[in-house]
Design a protein around this motif. Structure first.
Motif, mmCIF file in Angstrom:
data_model
loop_
_atom_site.group_PDB
_atom_site.id
_atom_site.type_symbol
_atom_site.label_atom_id
_atom_site.label_comp_id
_atom_site.label_asym_id
_atom_site.label_seq_id
_atom_site.Cartn_x
_atom_site.Cartn_y
_atom_site.Cartn_z
ATOM 1 N N PRO A 4 -14.225 0.789 -2.667
ATOM 2 C CA PRO A 4 -15.412 1.501 -2.301
ATOM 3 C C PRO A 4 -15.345 2.893 -2.203
ATOM 4 O O PRO A 4 -15.802 3.722 -2.984
ATOM 5 C CB PRO A 4 -16.138 0.930 -1.129
ATOM 6 C CG PRO A 4 -15.738 -0.621 -1.287
ATOM 7 C CD PRO A 4 -14.310 -0.477 -1.819
ATOM 8 N N LYS A 7 -14.575 5.002 -5.701
ATOM 9 C CA LYS A 7 -15.627 4.610 -6.785
ATOM 10 C C LYS A 7 -16.037 6.038 -7.463
ATOM 11 O O LYS A 7 -15.957 6.111 -8.570
ATOM 12 C CB LYS A 7 -16.747 4.029 -6.337
ATOM 13 C CG LYS A 7 -16.727 2.669 -5.847
ATOM 14 C CD LYS A 7 -16.541 1.646 -7.141
ATOM 15 C CE LYS A 7 -16.755 0.198 -6.738
ATOM 16 N NZ LYS A 7 -16.508 -0.778 -7.823
ATOM 17 N N ARG A 11 -15.181 7.233 -11.353
ATOM 18 C CA ARG A 11 -16.179 7.686 -12.333
ATOM 19 C C ARG A 11 -15.927 9.097 -12.790
ATOM 20 O O ARG A 11 -16.093 9.095 -14.113
ATOM 21 C CB ARG A 11 -17.520 8.087 -11.433
ATOM 22 C CG ARG A 11 -18.655 8.188 -12.135
ATOM 23 C CD ARG A 11 -19.758 8.718 -11.440
ATOM 24 N NE ARG A 11 -20.414 7.743 -10.602
ATOM 25 C CZ ARG A 11 -20.673 7.660 -9.127
ATOM 26 N NH1 ARG A 11 -20.315 8.962 -8.420
ATOM 27 N NH2 ARG A 11 -21.189 6.918 -8.557
ATOM 28 N N ARG A 31 -17.435 1.146 -18.373
ATOM 29 C CA ARG A 31 -18.024 -0.021 -17.473
ATOM 30 C C ARG A 31 -18.527 0.325 -16.445
ATOM 31 O O ARG A 31 -18.054 1.209 -15.547
ATOM 32 C CB ARG A 31 -17.177 -1.233 -17.262
ATOM 33 C CG ARG A 31 -17.600 -2.395 -16.485
ATOM 34 C CD ARG A 31 -16.397 -3.286 -16.140
ATOM 35 N NE ARG A 31 -17.137 -4.444 -15.467
ATOM 36 C CZ ARG A 31 -17.965 -4.495 -14.076
ATOM 37 N NH1 ARG A 31 -17.935 -3.556 -13.633
ATOM 38 N NH2 ARG A 31 -18.096 -5.795 -13.653
ATOM 39 N N CYS A 32 -19.798 0.286 -15.972
ATOM 40 C CA CYS A 32 -20.658 0.840 -14.839
ATOM 41 C C CYS A 32 -20.702 -0.212 -13.699
ATOM 42 O O CYS A 32 -20.575 -1.422 -13.955
ATOM 43 C CB CYS A 32 -22.003 1.221 -15.149
ATOM 44 S SG CYS A 32 -21.897 2.657 -16.132
ATOM 45 N N ASN A 33 -21.244 0.295 -12.557
ATOM 46 C CA ASN A 33 -21.371 -0.731 -11.440
ATOM 47 C C ASN A 33 -22.818 -1.183 -11.745
ATOM 48 O O ASN A 33 -23.590 -0.453 -12.524
ATOM 49 C CB ASN A 33 -21.169 -0.036 -10.159
ATOM 50 C CG ASN A 33 -19.638 0.202 -9.578
ATOM 51 O OD1 ASN A 33 -19.080 -0.881 -9.301
ATOM 52 N ND2 ASN A 33 -19.000 1.244 -9.966
ATOM 53 N N THR A 37 -25.671 -1.736 -6.716
ATOM 54 C CA THR A 37 -24.906 -1.349 -5.829
ATOM 55 C C THR A 37 -25.246 0.189 -5.538
ATOM 56 O O THR A 37 -26.114 0.624 -6.300
ATOM 57 C CB THR A 37 -23.554 -1.301 -6.699
ATOM 58 O OG1 THR A 37 -23.468 -0.478 -7.634
ATOM 59 C CG2 THR A 37 -23.141 -2.747 -7.372
ATOM 60 N N TRP A 39 -23.758 2.520 -6.340
ATOM 61 C CA TRP A 39 -23.069 3.537 -7.376
ATOM 62 C C TRP A 39 -23.380 3.379 -8.820
ATOM 63 O O TRP A 39 -23.171 4.051 -9.693
ATOM 64 C CB TRP A 39 -21.479 3.047 -7.440
ATOM 65 C CG TRP A 39 -20.766 3.223 -6.180
ATOM 66 C CD1 TRP A 39 -20.482 4.233 -5.407
ATOM 67 C CD2 TRP A 39 -20.584 1.925 -5.430
ATOM 68 N NE1 TRP A 39 -19.908 3.890 -4.196
ATOM 69 C CE2 TRP A 39 -19.976 2.432 -4.049
ATOM 70 C CE3 TRP A 39 -20.420 0.604 -5.828
ATOM 71 C CZ2 TRP A 39 -19.531 1.355 -3.219
ATOM 72 C CZ3 TRP A 39 -20.143 -0.264 -4.725
ATOM 73 C CH2 TRP A 39 -19.515 0.117 -3.575
ATOM 74 N N GLY A 40 -24.497 2.352 -8.939
ATOM 75 C CA GLY A 40 -24.914 1.791 -10.275
ATOM 76 C C GLY A 40 -25.646 3.175 -11.058
ATOM 77 O O GLY A 40 -25.144 3.551 -12.234
ATOM 78 N N ASP A 43 -23.432 6.006 -11.800
ATOM 79 C CA ASP A 43 -22.511 5.810 -13.098
ATOM 80 C C ASP A 43 -23.171 5.849 -14.329
ATOM 81 O O ASP A 43 -22.832 6.618 -15.212
ATOM 82 C CB ASP A 43 -22.244 4.309 -12.915
ATOM 83 C CG ASP A 43 -20.950 3.986 -11.796
ATOM 84 O OD1 ASP A 43 -20.654 4.900 -11.115
ATOM 85 O OD2 ASP A 43 -20.764 2.938 -11.479
#
Length: 213
Positions: A4, A7, A11, A31-33, A37, A39-40, A43
């Motif tokens: 975590p 992250k 990115r 590839r994204c979270n 989450t 971070w999505g 991202d």
């Protein structure tokens, strides 16, 4: 796939790589979270500002989820051709896969076989992945109906190249368009399995020559 606290650095590194111009004509994805989450969303906003062809989204289980992802991309002014590669890795996704793959922004399905196996409580051991085959076939049919690309899932034991080759052959024979990889040592075998053999090429040339004659 980082801790975590790494992250945000990951990115930034992904964005820099996608914008580097060092990959020639290869199709690049990020590839994204997931949106569930912390971070999505960030991202997606970061990926939208790159030259990547698509974002890879984990655990897609509904069209509504895809619409939410597409909305974030549009809000961040992603280029019009940026697509979604939807990872199919839950029972709900399998049961709704026809609608998911038909979504206008989805260009590729990616089978998330590890998570799918956990979800259905199967064991991918020495006996192979036969418990997953019906679900893989269901997703394949949906992809073919929608005329979209579908990629087989990863093989976890990076040291077992014979096992990896066998699973590649199975995926190729089932009809997958390719396979997702987790180690550079898997690239050559994957390319070999999905490329036409010399015998295939000679047969095709013979057919062309016969047709022309």
């Amino acid at each position: 796939a980082v801790a975590p606290d790494a992250k945000e650095a990951a990115r930034a590194n992904a964005v820099a790589a996608a914008n580097s111009g060092e990959y020639g004509s290869r199709e690049l994805t990020i590839r994204c979270n997931g949106l569930d989450t912390p971070w999505g969303v960030d991202d997606l906003i970061a990926a939208a500002g790159t030259r990547a062809s698509a974002v890879v989204i984990p655990k897609v289980s509904s069209v509504a989820y895809l619409d939410e992802v597409a909305g974030h991309l549009d809000a961040a002014n992603a280029h019009a051709d940026m697509k979604i590669w939807a990872m199919i890795e839950t029972p709900t996704a399998i049961l709704d896969v026809r609608a998911i793959v038909a979504h206008w922004r989805v260009s590729v399905l990616v089978m998330g076989t590890n998570d799918l196996a956990r979800e259905i409580r199967s064991t991918l051991g020495a006996a192979g992945r036969h418990p997953l085959v019906p679900h893989l076939a269901t997703a394949l049919l949906a992809a073919r109906e929608a005329d979209k690309v579908i990629l087989d899932g990863v093989y976890n034991d990076v040291k077992d190249l014979d096992g990896f080759r066998a699973e590649c052959v199975q995926g190729f024979e089932m009809g997958f368009d390719g396979k997702t990889l987790i180690h550079p040592g898997q690239v050559d075998i994957c390319n070999e399995v999905w490329a036409p053999s010399e015998a295939d090429i000679e047969t095709a040339r013979g057919m062309i020559a016969a047709f022309q004659e």
